[in-house]
Enzyme design. Structure first.
Site, short mmCIF file in Angstrom:
data_model
loop_
_atom_site.label_atom_id
_atom_site.label_comp_id
_atom_site.label_asym_id
_atom_site.label_seq_id
_atom_site.Cartn_x
_atom_site.Cartn_y
_atom_site.Cartn_z
N CYS A 2 -8.56 15.53 3.56
CA CYS A 2 -9.53 16.52 4.04
C CYS A 2 -10.83 15.78 4.37
CB CYS A 2 -9.90 17.62 3.06
SG CYS A 2 -8.49 18.56 2.46
N ARG A 27 -8.48 12.91 8.91
CA ARG A 27 -8.26 13.04 7.47
C ARG A 27 -7.44 14.27 7.10
NH1 ARG A 27 -11.82 9.95 4.53
NH2 ARG A 27 -11.58 11.31 2.73
N TRP A 74 -6.23 19.16 4.95
CA TRP A 74 -4.84 18.71 4.84
C TRP A 74 -4.31 19.40 3.59
CZ3 TRP A 74 -1.74 15.80 1.42
CH2 TRP A 74 -0.55 15.29 1.97
N ASN A 100 -12.99 18.12 -1.01
CA ASN A 100 -11.93 17.16 -0.72
C ASN A 100 -11.44 16.62 -2.05
OD1 ASN A 100 -12.00 13.72 0.49
ND2 ASN A 100 -10.27 15.04 0.18
N GLY A 101 -10.13 16.79 -2.32
CA GLY A 101 -9.60 16.30 -3.58
C GLY A 101 -8.63 17.30 -4.18
N GLU A 477 7.11 -2.92 9.30
CA GLU A 477 5.93 -2.32 9.92
C GLU A 477 6.28 -1.70 11.27
OE1 GLU A 477 3.21 -1.35 8.99
OE2 GLU A 477 1.87 -1.26 10.71
N LYS A 481 5.71 2.19 12.23
CA LYS A 481 4.90 2.60 13.37
C LYS A 481 5.66 3.60 14.23
CE LYS A 481 1.74 1.87 12.61
NZ LYS A 481 1.24 1.18 11.45
N GLU A 484 6.34 7.14 12.30
CA GLU A 484 5.23 8.03 11.96
C GLU A 484 4.60 8.70 13.17
OE1 GLU A 484 1.74 6.32 10.01
OE2 GLU A 484 1.99 4.46 11.09
N HIS A 500 26.53 -5.13 5.00
CA HIS A 500 26.75 -4.53 3.68
C HIS A 500 26.64 -3.00 3.72
CE1 HIS A 500 27.01 -8.43 1.84
NE2 HIS A 500 25.86 -8.78 2.42
N LYS A 598 -5.02 10.23 7.61
CA LYS A 598 -5.36 8.81 7.63
C LYS A 598 -5.51 8.24 6.22
CE LYS A 598 -6.88 5.04 9.67
NZ LYS A 598 -5.78 4.21 10.21
O1 M6R Z 1 -6.21 3.12 3.78
P1 M6R Z 1 -5.00 2.38 3.31
O2 M6R Z 1 -4.78 1.10 4.02
O3 M6R Z 1 -4.98 2.20 1.82
O4 M6R Z 1 -3.78 3.32 3.67
C1 M6R Z 1 -2.48 3.00 3.31
C2 M6R Z 1 -1.48 3.82 4.06
O5 M6R Z 1 -1.69 5.19 3.81
C3 M6R Z 1 -1.52 3.57 5.56
O6 M6R Z 1 -1.32 2.24 5.87
C4 M6R Z 1 -0.46 4.44 6.27
O7 M6R Z 1 0.82 4.01 5.90
C5 M6R Z 1 -0.64 4.40 7.79
N1 M6R Z 1 -0.37 5.68 8.33
C6 M6R Z 1 0.29 3.46 8.46
O8 M6R Z 1 0.16 3.45 9.84
#
Ligand code: M6R
Length: 603
Positions: A2, A27, A74, A100-101, A477, A481, A484, A500, A598
């Site tokens: 949030c 956020r 969120w 937020n929290g 990674e 990418k 997501e 396997h 994020k």
């Molecule tokens: O802010 P951070 O780097 O700690 O965040 C970690 C993950 O939440 C972040 O890398 C997330 O996986 C991204 N959406 C990846 O693209």
């Protein structure tokens, strides 16, 4: 998760809050709302859906005020609905709150209030804060807030207004970020710097349980015992343009394209500082017998890549742990363990918890963080900043790349300290690192090919990313990418694992992205490529493609030559562009993928 923003000043707060929320939408984006003070009452507008829904509502029914608070949500407790959106008011509409929290004991607290006849109008944990505040309010809002937060268990960043003090905005936080911005025309509270950059680069970082009292011309700080505090005013170096999309259709593409510059900036920040020593120069690894890297998501993948680099260069065993697992596993660490925390935001709840767990066991902690003044940056024993600038797209790109180069430099430093690397070899490796930004620029010129290729990939049911050793690390990674932002099913496997089990999934209409930068493993990965092609898959080969002929089943993208330890910095650029253009061809909301935010400040 949030985003919250608040403003008090001599300009209309409404457009300032809406603009700020746009910068914080990364956020959370399932509902949004704002409350302003007008004519002796709070006007509250809140709507389910994207911020644009709220904007439209305000356009049709304009409001204005010199003070207000806003929120982009969120959902954690209660579905995304108008009622559950923030701000929340207490039962007498006297106190307005954005939060937020997560309030862990909200049920017990709200049951007590309900038993006293107080009616709740949402299913959120947050509303209890506004209700409690009104219940305890006896004329002193700061006193009330202190009383309320002392009853809360969990995490919070709060923006609060009270009708009896209509010129004042109050902020307090615990375990969630909050900054205070000061400008010529007014004062701000915000979850993150980009929300205020258009107005000011002068900010205060609020620490846990510190209270900020904002009025048009001043900000005052207090501790939880109401004693005044002096805090340092910080100047943020990020430009306001860096938080704008500019000519790009999405922040993600802009951030991918910015990589050569931010890589240079990050490399220069630790390598080209003349006689000014950096923390990296001052760290002494020889007193430790164990290295652990812990992080989440992409930052965790940076750790997996780095494990390969540290092990190769330092000849030590490195453990890489998901922070969400590390925090609960009673890890075998002590004061001889060096723990590296990697985080773009510096506010990821799992990574914060992992850091605190490591510190409580006596480990020495180093954080690699992008957001200056964030919790992980401040609480770790040492911190090195990536110079990525604000990363707005939910999918991490430039932050990941800058994390990688800092980890490479750290690995080289430690290898020298451990006597595993000669000065000549160190210089050779550092020269190679310095070539990464230029080589990334060359790769970005292949954007047209990647875009065209990605356009042919939107129909695949399954996409597999394979590699071996360090290529497997970066395959993780690449897969994240793609999934997501494109919502396509995708997995990453070590090439040798296919036989396997996973190879059972390979059939017509499967795409395999194979990464091949390790020369000694080239024949191995090519054998995997042949195995999947013969079972109907199409393959995109990234890396060393010298011995393969393109065909209708096999396409390839060569990478510039580089020491293979650093090749993930190049292959990831292709993987990012690939994921981006697949999602773009599907017409998806790339910067704000469904269900994600994020910065994950909750468990
Ligand atoms: O802010 P951070 O780097 O700690 O965040 C970690 C993950 O939440 C972040 O890398 C997330 O996986 C991204 N959406 C990846 O693209």
């Amino acid at each position: 998760m949030c985003g919250i923003i608040g403003y008090v000043g001599n300009e209309n707060a409404v457009p300032i809050i809406v603009e700020g929320l746009k910068k914080l939408e990364y956020r959370g984006y399932d509902s949004a709302g704002l409350a302003v003070y007008a004519d002796g009452a709070f006007e509250v507008v809140k709507r389910k859906g994207r911020l644009s829904v709220l904007e439209k509502e305000i356009e049709q029914n304009p409001i204005s005020s010199f003070i207000g608070i806003g929120h982009t949500r969120w959902a954690t407790h209660g579905n995304p609905t108008d009622e559950n959106a923030h701000p929340h008011l207490g039962h007498q509409s006297k106190i307005a709150v954005v939060h937020n929290g997560i309030i862990e004991n909200y049920k017990q607290l709200s049951e007590k209030l309900t038993a006293k006849g107080i009616k709740f109008s949402s299913e959120t944990d947050s509303e209890v804060i506004a209700q409690l505040a009104e219940y305890y309010y006896k004329g002193d809002i700061m006193e009330t807030i202190i009383e309320v937060v002392n009853k809360l268990e969990g995490s919070y960043a709060l923006g609060i207004m009270c009708l009896d003090e209509p010129d004042t905005l109050i902020a307090i936080k615990k375990d969630n970020p909050l900054i205070i911005g000061v400008s010529e025309h007014g004062q701000f509270i915000a979850s993150d710097v980009p929300a205020v950059l258009k107005h000011t680069n002068k900010i205060y970082h609020l620490n846990d349980k510190e209270i900020a009292v904002l009025s048009e011309g001043a900000v005052q700080f207090y501790n939880i015992d109401k004693e005044p505090l002096q805090k340092p005013l910080e100047t943020i170096t990020w430009s306001s343009e860096s938080a704008e999309k500019g000519r790009y259709p999405h922040f993600m593409l802009k951030e991918i394209m910015e990589q050569p510059k931010v890589l240079s900036d990050t490399i220069n920040s630790v390598l080209n500082r003349g006689n000014n020593k950096t923390i990296i120069d001052n760290l002494d690894f020889s007193q430790f017998n164990k290295l652990v890297i812990t992080a989440c998501g992409s930052a965790y993948h940076a750790g997996v890549v780095a494990k390969n680099v540290f092990e190769q260069l330092c000849r030590i065993t490195v453990e890489v742990e998901l922070a969400s697992e590390f925090r609960y596993k009673d890890a075998v660490i002590d004061d001889k363990t060096f723990v590296v925390l990697v985080s773009q935001s510096g506010e990821t709840a799992d990574t914060i918890a992992a850091m605190r767990e490591a510190k409580s066991k006596g480990a020495v902690t180093l954080s690699i963080v992008n957001v200056v003044g964030s919790t992980i940056a401040k609480e770790a024993d040492f911190c090195i900043y990536t110079a990525a600038g604000p990363e707005i797209a939910v999918a991490s790109t430039k932050a990941f790349s800058t994390q990688l180069v800092l980890l490479y430099v750290l690995a080289i430093r430690f290898a020298v300290q451990l006597g595993k690397l000669s000065q000549g070899a160190e210089q050779q490796l550092i020269s190679e690192i310095k070539t990464i930004p230029g080589k990334a620029t060359d790769l970005l010129k292949q954007v047209d090919f990647i875009q065209k290729y990605a356009a042919t990939c939107v129909g695949y049911k399954n996409v597999f990313f394979i590699g071996r050793n360090i290529d497997y690390a970066i395959a993780l990674e690449g897969s994240l990418k793609l999934k997501e932002i494109s919502y396509m099913h995708s997995e990453a496997y070590a090439g040798g694992e296919l036989k396997h089990g996973t190879i059972a999934l390979i059939e017509e209409n499967t795409l395999v992205v194979a990464i091949s930068t390790c020369k000694r493993l080239y024949s191995k990965i090519m054998s995997n490529v042949r195995q999947v092609i013969s079972r109907g898959a199409k393959v995109l080969l990234i890396g060393d493609c010298s011995a393969s002929e393109p065909s209708d089943k096999l396409s390839y993208i060569s990478l510039p030559e580089i020491n293979e330890l650093f090749s993930p910095s190049l292959s990831v650029v292709v993987l990012q562009l690939f994921g981006y253009y697949v999602a773009a061809n599907k017409g998806l909301d790339i910067d704000k993928p469904r269900n994600l935010a994020k910065c994950v400040t909750v468990e």
